[in-house]
Enzyme design. Structure first.
Site, PDB file in Angstrom:
ATOM      1  N   GLY A  40       0.809  -1.210   0.000  1.00 60.79           N
ATOM      2  CA  GLY A  40       0.000   0.000   0.000  1.00 60.79           C
ATOM      3  C   GLY A  40       0.842   1.258   0.000  1.00 60.79           C
ATOM      4  O   GLY A  40       0.440   2.295   0.535  1.00 60.79           O
ATOM      5  N   GLY A  41       2.005   1.184  -0.605  1.00 56.28           N
ATOM      6  CA  GLY A  41       2.931   2.308  -0.594  1.00 56.28           C
ATOM      7  C   GLY A  41       2.647   3.370  -1.638  1.00 56.28           C
ATOM      8  O   GLY A  41       3.459   4.275  -1.831  1.00 56.28           O
ATOM      9  N   ASP A  92      -2.136  -7.402  -5.182  1.00 59.62           N
ATOM     10  CA  ASP A  92      -3.519  -7.319  -4.710  1.00 59.62           C
ATOM     11  C   ASP A  92      -3.642  -8.286  -3.542  1.00 59.62           C
ATOM     12  O   ASP A  92      -3.696  -9.505  -3.733  1.00 59.62           O
ATOM     13  CB  ASP A  92      -4.482  -7.703  -5.834  1.00 59.62           C
ATOM     14  CG  ASP A  92      -5.942  -7.652  -5.388  1.00 59.62           C
ATOM     15  OD1 ASP A  92      -6.201  -7.398  -4.190  1.00 59.62           O
ATOM     16  OD2 ASP A  92      -6.829  -7.880  -6.232  1.00 59.62           O
ATOM     17  N   ASN A 119       1.318  -2.545   5.499  1.00 59.81           N
ATOM     18  CA  ASN A 119       0.603  -1.283   5.685  1.00 59.81           C
ATOM     19  C   ASN A 119      -0.756  -1.251   4.999  1.00 59.81           C
ATOM     20  O   ASN A 119      -1.691  -0.620   5.497  1.00 59.81           O
ATOM     21  CB  ASN A 119       1.483  -0.146   5.134  1.00 59.81           C
ATOM     22  CG  ASN A 119       0.705   1.121   4.889  1.00 59.81           C
ATOM     23  OD1 ASN A 119       0.452   1.912   5.796  1.00 59.81           O
ATOM     24  ND2 ASN A 119       0.296   1.342   3.641  1.00 59.81           N
ATOM     25  N   THR A 140      -8.006  -8.979   2.728  1.00 59.45           N
ATOM     26  CA  THR A 140      -7.001  -7.968   2.387  1.00 59.45           C
ATOM     27  C   THR A 140      -6.132  -7.595   3.572  1.00 59.45           C
ATOM     28  O   THR A 140      -4.894  -7.562   3.472  1.00 59.45           O
ATOM     29  CB  THR A 140      -7.689  -6.699   1.846  1.00 59.45           C
ATOM     30  OG1 THR A 140      -8.500  -7.045   0.724  1.00 59.45           O
ATOM     31  CG2 THR A 140      -6.656  -5.654   1.439  1.00 59.45           C
ATOM     32  N   TYR A 187     -14.455 -14.185  11.629  1.00 60.81           N
ATOM     33  CA  TYR A 187     -14.093 -14.288  10.216  1.00 60.81           C
ATOM     34  C   TYR A 187     -15.153 -13.756   9.256  1.00 60.81           C
ATOM     35  O   TYR A 187     -15.044 -13.929   8.055  1.00 60.81           O
ATOM     36  CB  TYR A 187     -13.739 -15.737   9.858  1.00 60.81           C
ATOM     37  CG  TYR A 187     -12.863 -16.376  10.889  1.00 60.81           C
ATOM     38  CD1 TYR A 187     -11.563 -15.941  11.087  1.00 60.81           C
ATOM     39  CD2 TYR A 187     -13.344 -17.369  11.722  1.00 60.81           C
ATOM     40  CE1 TYR A 187     -10.762 -16.484  12.056  1.00 60.81           C
ATOM     41  CE2 TYR A 187     -12.547 -17.932  12.705  1.00 60.81           C
ATOM     42  CZ  TYR A 187     -11.260 -17.486  12.862  1.00 60.81           C
ATOM     43  OH  TYR A 187     -10.472 -18.025  13.840  1.00 60.81           O
TER      44      TYR A 187
END
Length: 283
Positions: A40-41, A92, A119, A140, A187
């Protein structure tokens, strides 16, 4: 550290507080001998983390789903830091196939790996399932990072052995980890985001018990939000510190569930079985 310190910005024992920035907490740090992966940079806290790591000389690998945004983030870094070493790889985290492809691609580059910053994340999205059939936020925020970490562990271990530099794994969580079910993890359900953030902490705890090279933090807004990430990943004062929860660059106490070792082991076992089952189903 609590609401008072968050509002006032007063520093804690580390000398830093909620008003500290990522640049401030890494001032004087030389990261030129480090390679870091930041999921997620391409935006937000992840992009600021990537920029500051590059500023300190690290070789930065931005792992992102949106490659156009990742390219923009890289260009912004190079505009102010022409000597920056930044590579982009598609990832992803909601797709175990993508996680495996990312890992294979990175390992084929034959680079060292000193720091892994988990992150990336999604939050409060409408209920939907990932391509693997798992609730999207859990897939995710937790499962993808769980599998990514496992696939890169041997590379991190070998890098630490060859270089003598302590490896660090950082899981980002949030205060939302306290907003989950009384028994912790189900979950699925309405509290999906909260339990995915609790899972981040439990994952870090169990990984720390097994490896002693991980920590987890509470995130905030950019650019101060990136300060704690950069602090625990780069600052020499946290060398050897493992399995701890940090808020505003200071160690803090998470919820009781977050410290439940039995729950952490159950989550680890569940995650392993889920990854194996989903991987087998896709063959």
């Amino acid at each position: 550290m609590g609401i008072f310190s968050l509002v006032t910005g007063l520093p804690g024992p580390s000398g830093f507080g909620s008003s500290s920035t990522a640049e401030q907490v890494t001032e004087g740090v030389d990261a030129s001998n480090l390679t870091v992966i930041i999921t997620g940079g391409a935006s937000g806290i992840g992009a600021e983390t990537a920029r500051v790591f590059a500023l300190r000389g690290a070789h930065v690998i931005i792992a992102a789903r949106n490659m156009e945004a990742a390219t923009d983030a890289k260009q912004l870094i190079l505009k102010t830091i022409p000597s920056a070493r930044v590579d982009l790889l598609e990832l992803d985290l909601s797709s175990l196939k993508s996680v495996r492809a990312f890992s294979d691609k990175f390992l084929s580059m034959d680079l060292p790996l000193n720091v892994l910053i988990n992150n990336a994340g999604v939050m409060f999205c409408p209920h939907q399932l990932s391509e693997d059939g798992t609730e999207m936020q859990f897939a995710t925020n937790h499962i993808g990072h769980f599998q990514l970490t496992n696939l890169l562990l041997e590379k991190m271990k070998s890098t630490a052995r060859k270089t003598g530099i302590e490896g660090r794994i950082v899981n980002l969580s949030s205060v939302a980890h306290i907003y989950t079910y009384e028994d912790g993890i189900r979950y699925s359900g309405k509290k999906a985001y909260g339990q995915s953030k609790l899972a981040n902490i439990l994952h870090a705890n169990e990984l720390s018990r097994r490896l002693q090279m991980v920590t987890y933090i509470l995130w905030k807004n950019v650019p101060q939000g990136a300060a704690t990430t950069c602090y625990v990943a780069l600052h020499p004062s946290v060398k050897g510190v493992t399995g701890k929860y940090f808020v505003d660059c200071n160690e803090a106490k998470p919820s009781a569930l977050a410290g439940d070792e039995t729950l952490a082991r159950r989550l680890w076992d569940f995650s392993e079985k889920l990854v194996k089952a989903k991987t087998r189903d896709r063959r």
